[in-house]
Design an enzyme around this catalytic site. Structure first.
Site, PDB file in Angstrom:
ATOM      1  N   LYS A   1      38.402  31.068  55.855  1.00  0.00           N
ATOM      2  CA  LYS A   1      36.996  30.859  56.228  1.00  0.00           C
ATOM      3  C   LYS A   1      36.852  29.536  56.976  1.00  0.00           C
ATOM      4  CE  LYS A   1      34.819  33.097  52.235  1.00  0.00           C
ATOM      5  NZ  LYS A   1      34.032  32.877  51.029  1.00  0.00           N
TER       6      LYS A   1
ATOM      7  N   HIS B   1      48.150  64.759  52.636  1.00  0.00           N
ATOM      8  CA  HIS B   1      48.571  65.063  54.009  1.00  0.00           C
ATOM      9  C   HIS B   1      48.764  63.795  54.820  1.00  0.00           C
ATOM     10  CE1 HIS B   1      47.956  69.365  53.342  1.00  0.00           C
ATOM     11  NE2 HIS B   1      47.042  68.918  52.505  1.00  0.00           N
TER      12      HIS B   1
ATOM     13  N   GLY C   1      30.623  37.734  41.879  1.00  0.00           N
ATOM     14  CA  GLY C   1      30.199  38.646  42.949  1.00  0.00           C
ATOM     15  C   GLY C   1      30.745  40.058  42.770  1.00  0.00           C
ATOM     16  N   ARG C   2      32.047  40.172  42.460  1.00  0.00           N
ATOM     17  CA  ARG C   2      32.649  41.510  42.364  1.00  0.00           C
ATOM     18  C   ARG C   2      32.329  42.198  41.040  1.00  0.00           C
ATOM     19  NH1 ARG C   2      36.249  37.506  42.796  1.00  0.00           N
ATOM     20  NH2 ARG C   2      37.679  37.053  41.103  1.00  0.00           N
TER      21      ARG C   2
HETATM   22  O1  F6P Z   1      35.540  37.134  49.865  1.00  0.00           O
HETATM   23  C1  F6P Z   1      35.137  36.061  49.116  1.00  0.00           C
HETATM   24  C2  F6P Z   1      33.796  36.270  48.481  1.00  0.00           C
HETATM   25  O2  F6P Z   1      33.407  35.050  47.958  1.00  0.00           O
HETATM   26  C3  F6P Z   1      33.785  37.363  47.409  1.00  0.00           C
HETATM   27  O3  F6P Z   1      34.258  36.934  46.192  1.00  0.00           O
HETATM   28  C4  F6P Z   1      32.355  37.744  47.405  1.00  0.00           C
HETATM   29  O4  F6P Z   1      32.149  38.964  46.760  1.00  0.00           O
HETATM   30  C5  F6P Z   1      32.085  37.790  48.892  1.00  0.00           C
HETATM   31  O5  F6P Z   1      32.811  36.700  49.415  1.00  0.00           O
HETATM   32  C6  F6P Z   1      30.655  37.693  49.278  1.00  0.00           C
HETATM   33  O6  F6P Z   1      30.063  36.530  48.787  1.00  0.00           O
HETATM   34  P1  F6P Z   1      28.503  36.361  48.738  1.00  0.00           P
HETATM   35  O7  F6P Z   1      27.957  37.392  47.820  1.00  0.00           O
HETATM   36  O8  F6P Z   1      28.270  34.970  48.243  1.00  0.00           O
HETATM   37  O9  F6P Z   1      27.989  36.554  50.131  1.00  0.00           O
END
Ligand code: F6P
Length: 535
Positions: free
Chosen positions: A499, A371, A254-255
């Site tokens: 979660k 600042h 995802g990241r």
């Molecule tokens: O925060 C956990 C996570 O799984 C991230 O790694 C990911 O980017 C985000 O949630 C969103 O996940 P998704 O794209 O599956 O909605």
């Protein structure tokens, strides 16, 4: 693994960065490295030649080049989820084959890119939406990797925007979606639901609210809602038209996903040619990482400098300080990239780490940070390695004096951190205003110890290509640090427990009578919330 480095750190000859410069007239060029259009100066750290040599040894001890090759050969380097991490394939525009389980993934990657381009062209050329009302606004609904990357890159490339205006909604707080939608027209707004899993609660709740808004305002979800996901079945079950689902593979984390369909808002904002240039910029660094060795490899050196600070010097944070207003979202983006990737306590083999692997990443755009928190950076007792970033050139030709000031501030800060101002110099500066004990007291407040490390990343101008290079550089820094420390940088189990508990608590918050299932403090907080709501 770090014994030699620790010994060197304790025994080293020069303890002041300024002494290192005096002992080595070529230090500035010797302790800097280039990759494509990027130039990294790490001479304002206390890394000397021996330290660098020992740091580079870490790469061979940990078979770093083999680990990098495994990434490109599509091995399941994300070993807890048994997946490759092959996001470089998304920017491999020349189509050189890359394989996962014996299948060349490039035809699919390039097909998806084409699909994104065709869709983008229609939206940008006002050929989308039923009513033939042009799409004026795009709302990306996603969180984490499905938000931070595209939001950061879209903001960074503002001078290249010539498409619809992109907005980003991530927080489950109703304020976020409400404030975003309130000024938009449902007839001329495109909703992008971006979620790798298509099950993230924040995104699903926001997407439902946005769909209701669209329907109530006379919009057409079948034409104005697109899905970006690795779970097309869930997107279809949600009601996204199958022809508007942009798929990306499980092997894209995802990241690390903004190079593919997750980057659709960026493409909509800047157009597909500029988006391709952005991808090519990242590919410049893919080529650099695999073809450059030792201290000439910029991501490797950036990772080693980071390891020196976190593992050897014991500095626990890192400040990201872009002197580039359009990179003001970069610190948040890097928080996820670095801390979700390497904020781990266990190595790939299951052994516990004995020292924190990842510094706490934070920061803000210069000069605003000056600042706010620079007081601590200059005089606080914590040492904060700083990462300055600045472009040689701005996009505002008629505001050159602004940019000259910006550069002056950026360079002044790293210089001040390194040099400091000693007691004698400080006393001399103020001895006309004070004397005696008061002079000594005032001097102590106004002196700077200096010797504080920083690196500076310099680039010609924040263009799509250079932004691609910068992001890919950071991705590799994270991967290399993780690889050397034996970490899997591609999973994120640490986000799961919260979660699960939130899902359990939701029913209690929504139906407070069942609160017996919670524990002391949480129950007390729920009781107070209930009391306050009742008023
Ligand atoms: O925060 C956990 C996570 O799984 C991230 O790694 C990911 O980017 C985000 O949630 C969103 O996940 P998704 O794209 O599956 O909605």
């Amino acid at each position: 693994m770090f014994e030699h480095l620790h010994r060197h750190w304790h025994d080293r000859q020069f303890r002041n960065i300024t002494d290192l410069f005096e002992s080595d007239p070529n230090r500035a060029s010797e302790f800097s490295v280039t990759a494509a259009d990027l130039y990294l100066d790490y001479s304002k750290t206390d890394i000397d030649r021996t330290a660098r040599h020992l740091l580079l040894d870490l790469c061979s001890v940990t078979n770093l080049s083999d680990q990098i090759s495994l990434m490109f050969s599509g091995d399941a380097i994300n070993c807890t989820e048994n997946r490759p991490a092959l996001h470089p394939a998304l920017r491999n525009l020349n189509g050189t084959p890359l394989y996962v389980n014996g299948t060349n993934v490039m035809p699919d990657v390039l097909r998806t890119l084409k699909f994104m381009e065709q869709f983008t062209a229609k939206v940008r050329e006002n050929e989308w939406s039923d009513s033939r009302e042009p799409i004026k606004d795009v709302v990306n609904i996603g969180i984490g990797g499905s938000d931070l990357g595209p939001a950061m890159a879209t903001a960074a490339l503002a001078p290249y925007h010539d498409g619809p205006k992109c907005h980003f909604v991530s927080n489950i707080d109703g304020a976020h979606i409400s404030d975003t939608l309130k000024n938009l027209d449902p007839i001329s707004t495109l909703l992008i639901v971006s979620s790798k899993t298509f099950s993230t609660i924040e995104t699903m709740i926001n997407a439902r609210t946005a769909r209701d808004w669209l329907l109530q305002g006379g919009g057409n979800p079948a034409r104005q809602m697109v899905g970006i996901t690795s779970s097309p079945d869930r997107a279809a079950a949600f009601g996204i038209d199958a022809s508007l689902i942009f798929y990306f593979s499980e092997w894209v984390g995802g990241r690390y996903s903004l190079w593919g369909p997750t980057g659709l808002p960026i493409m909509l904002a800047i157009g597909h040619d500029a988006f391709r240039t952005f991808l090519n910029g990242a590919h410049d660094i893919d080529v650099h990482i695999s073809s450059t060795s030792g201290h000439k490899n910029l991501p490797v050196m950036m990772a080693l400098v980071s390891l020196w600070h976190s593992q050897i010097c014991g500095y626990s944070t890192r400040a990201i300080l872009p002197y580039d207003q359009r990179l003001s979202l970069l610190p948040s983006y890097l928080q996820q990239l670095e801390m979700e990737s390497n904020g781990k306590g266990v190595q790939k083999n299951g052994c516990n780490l004995t020292h924190p692997a990842c510094p706490i990443v934070w920061g803000a755009a210069g000069t605003n940070g000056q600042h706010a928190f620079y007081q601590l950076i200059h005089q606080g007792l914590q040492i904060v390695p700083c990462e300055f970033m600045v472009a040689a050139q701005a996009h505002e030709p008629d505001l050159t004096h602004h940019h000259n000031w910006l550069i002056a501030h950026c360079l002044a800060q790293s210089e001040a951190l390194m040099r400091g101002r000693d007691v004698n110099e400080t006393r001399q500066l103020i001895e006309h205003d004070f004397d005696g004990a008061e002079l000594e007291r005032q001097t102590r407040h106004r002196m700077f110890n200096g010797n504080r490390p920083s690196v500076t990343l310099l680039y010609p101008k924040l263009t799509p290509r250079i932004l691609g290079q910068i992001i890919a550089l950071y991705e590799y820094r994270v991967f290399i640090e993780g690889a050397i420390l034996g970490i899997n940088s591609f999973d994120q189990w640490g986000v799961e427990l919260g979660k699960v508990l939130a899902s359990n608590l939701y029913s209690i918050v929504a139906a407070p009578e069942s609160s017996e299932r919670t524990t002391g403090s949480t129950r007390a907080l729920l009781d107070i919330i209930r009391e306050k709501r009742a008023k």
